[in-house]
Every structure is written in C-alpha cells, then in structure tokens.
Design an enzyme around this catalytic site. Structure first.
Site, PDB file in Angstrom:
ATOM      1  N   GLY A  84       9.782  13.278  -6.751  1.00  0.00           N
ATOM      2  CA  GLY A  84      10.657  12.960  -7.698  1.00  0.00           C
ATOM      3  C   GLY A  84      10.799  11.535  -7.952  1.00  0.00           C
ATOM      4  N   PHE A  85      11.923  10.893  -7.185  1.00  0.00           N
ATOM      5  CA  PHE A  85      12.290   9.551  -7.383  1.00  0.00           C
ATOM      6  C   PHE A  85      12.463   9.102  -9.058  1.00  0.00           C
ATOM      7  CE2 PHE A  85      10.250   9.929  -3.263  1.00  0.00           C
ATOM      8  CZ  PHE A  85      11.071   9.347  -2.419  1.00  0.00           C
ATOM      9  N   HIS A  86      13.091   9.761  -9.850  1.00  0.00           N
ATOM     10  CA  HIS A  86      13.307   9.508 -11.119  1.00  0.00           C
ATOM     11  C   HIS A  86      14.608  10.346 -11.496  1.00  0.00           C
ATOM     12  CE1 HIS A  86      10.518  13.313 -11.440  1.00  0.00           C
ATOM     13  NE2 HIS A  86      11.543  13.545 -11.835  1.00  0.00           N
ATOM     14  N   ALA A  87      15.016  10.029 -12.808  1.00  0.00           N
ATOM     15  CA  ALA A  87      16.168  10.780 -13.257  1.00  0.00           C
ATOM     16  C   ALA A  87      15.392  11.194 -14.763  1.00  0.00           C
ATOM     17  CB  ALA A  87      17.396   9.901 -13.386  1.00  0.00           C
ATOM     18  N   HIS A  90      17.000  11.948  -8.388  1.00  0.00           N
ATOM     19  CA  HIS A  90      16.508  13.017  -7.607  1.00  0.00           C
ATOM     20  C   HIS A  90      15.386  12.862  -6.793  1.00  0.00           C
ATOM     21  CE1 HIS A  90      15.325  14.434 -11.503  1.00  0.00           C
ATOM     22  NE2 HIS A  90      14.251  15.094 -10.593  1.00  0.00           N
TER      23      HIS A  90
END
Ligand code: TYD
Length: 144
Positions: free
Chosen positions: A49-52, A97
């Site tokens: 993830g580590f993105h929006a 997230h």
C-alpha cells in the site's frame, strides 16, 4: 461519494457444509463493482500500500488469513483487523493506507468502483498531506 473508512459485516450463510458470503454491487456495498483484484503469496508481515487515492472507492476483504490495515485521514490514524471473510473495509476519498499481511496464507481481495488508473494514485506521502490540507481548508472555507 466519500465516506470515512469503516467496516462492513457481510451476512454469512452458514450450514454444516461451510459458509457462503454474497456481495452485490450497490446492495451490501455502496457502489457498482468495476474491478476485482487480489494479492496473495505475500511473505509474512510484509506491508504493502503506502498510498492514497483521489477518487477510488474500494472494499478490502481478507478472504483468507489475517491482514491489518492502517488508515490515515484528517490527521488521525485508525487500525482495522481483517481476520474474517465476513468483514469488508470500505475505503474512499483521500485515505493514506497500508496493509500488513500478518500470516503468510493471507489473501486480500479488493472490490473497486473503477478500472485501474495510475493517475488516481497519490504515492508520495507529502503530496497526500498537501492534498488533504487543501481539501480541509476548502471544506472549512465553504462552512465559513
Ligand atoms: P501496487 O499499487 O504497487 O500494489 P499495492 O497496493 O499492494 O502497494 O500494484 C502493484 C502492481 O500491480 C503495479 O505495477 C500496478 C499493478 N496493478 C494493476 O495493473 N492493476 C490493478 O488493478 C492494481 C491494483 C495494480
């Protein structure tokens, strides 16, 4: 439509043969499903993830195993444990997230309301903070 992240508990049809969950777009999740993807064969405790997203609506379901999801929005962090195929986590709007695949048999299935579109991703955390600040100042301006 934007909603804060929250869990959806699906109805489980359970009998001696096992369990069955049915998901109907626009019925027990709040959008029509355009895309399904799933993530599997992940090393134990790996985080992804580590993105929006700017606009995407998604429901995340651990169809097997245990997945911890950390969400950050409006300056707050929240944690969700996906430990049952009965649980779905709705994500919409600007939510940074990460998903931690706690067990190595974890399978994350995601239902999404649009086709894959890389331009909808916010992959840089500082860009996310800037977008969120812009959103919040616009929101407060509208209310003033
Ligand atoms: P990525 O966004 O890095 O996964 P995660 O959300 O777990 O961090 O996606 C991995 C790769 O898969 C990347 O090259 C983009 C591609 N991809 C698609 O082609 N279609 C999709 O629907 C998704 C979600 C990803």
């Amino acid at each position: 439509m934007k909603e804060n992240p929250h869990l959806i508990i699906f109805n489980e049809n359970k009998d001696t043969r096992g369990c069955l969950v049915a998901i109907e777009g626009g019925n027990n999740i709040p959008f029509e499903i355009a895309r399904v993807y799933y993530i599997y064969n992940t090393p134990q405790n790996i985080e992804r993830g580590f993105h929006a997203h700017r606009n995407l609506m998604q429901v995340l379901i651990a169809v097997n195993g245990i997945i911890e999801v950390t969400c950050e929005y409006h300056g707050q962090k929240s944690f969700y444990l996906l430990d049952s195929p009965k649980k779905g986590l709705l994500l919409s709007g600007l939510v940074w997230h990460t998903m931690k695949f706690v067990s190595d048999d974890s399978i994350l299935m995601v239902l999404a309301d649009t086709y894959y579109d890389e331009s909808d991703y916010v992959r840089n955390y500082n860009d996310f903070i800037t977008l969120e600040q812009n959103f919040l100042s616009g929101f407060l301006h509208e209310r003033a």
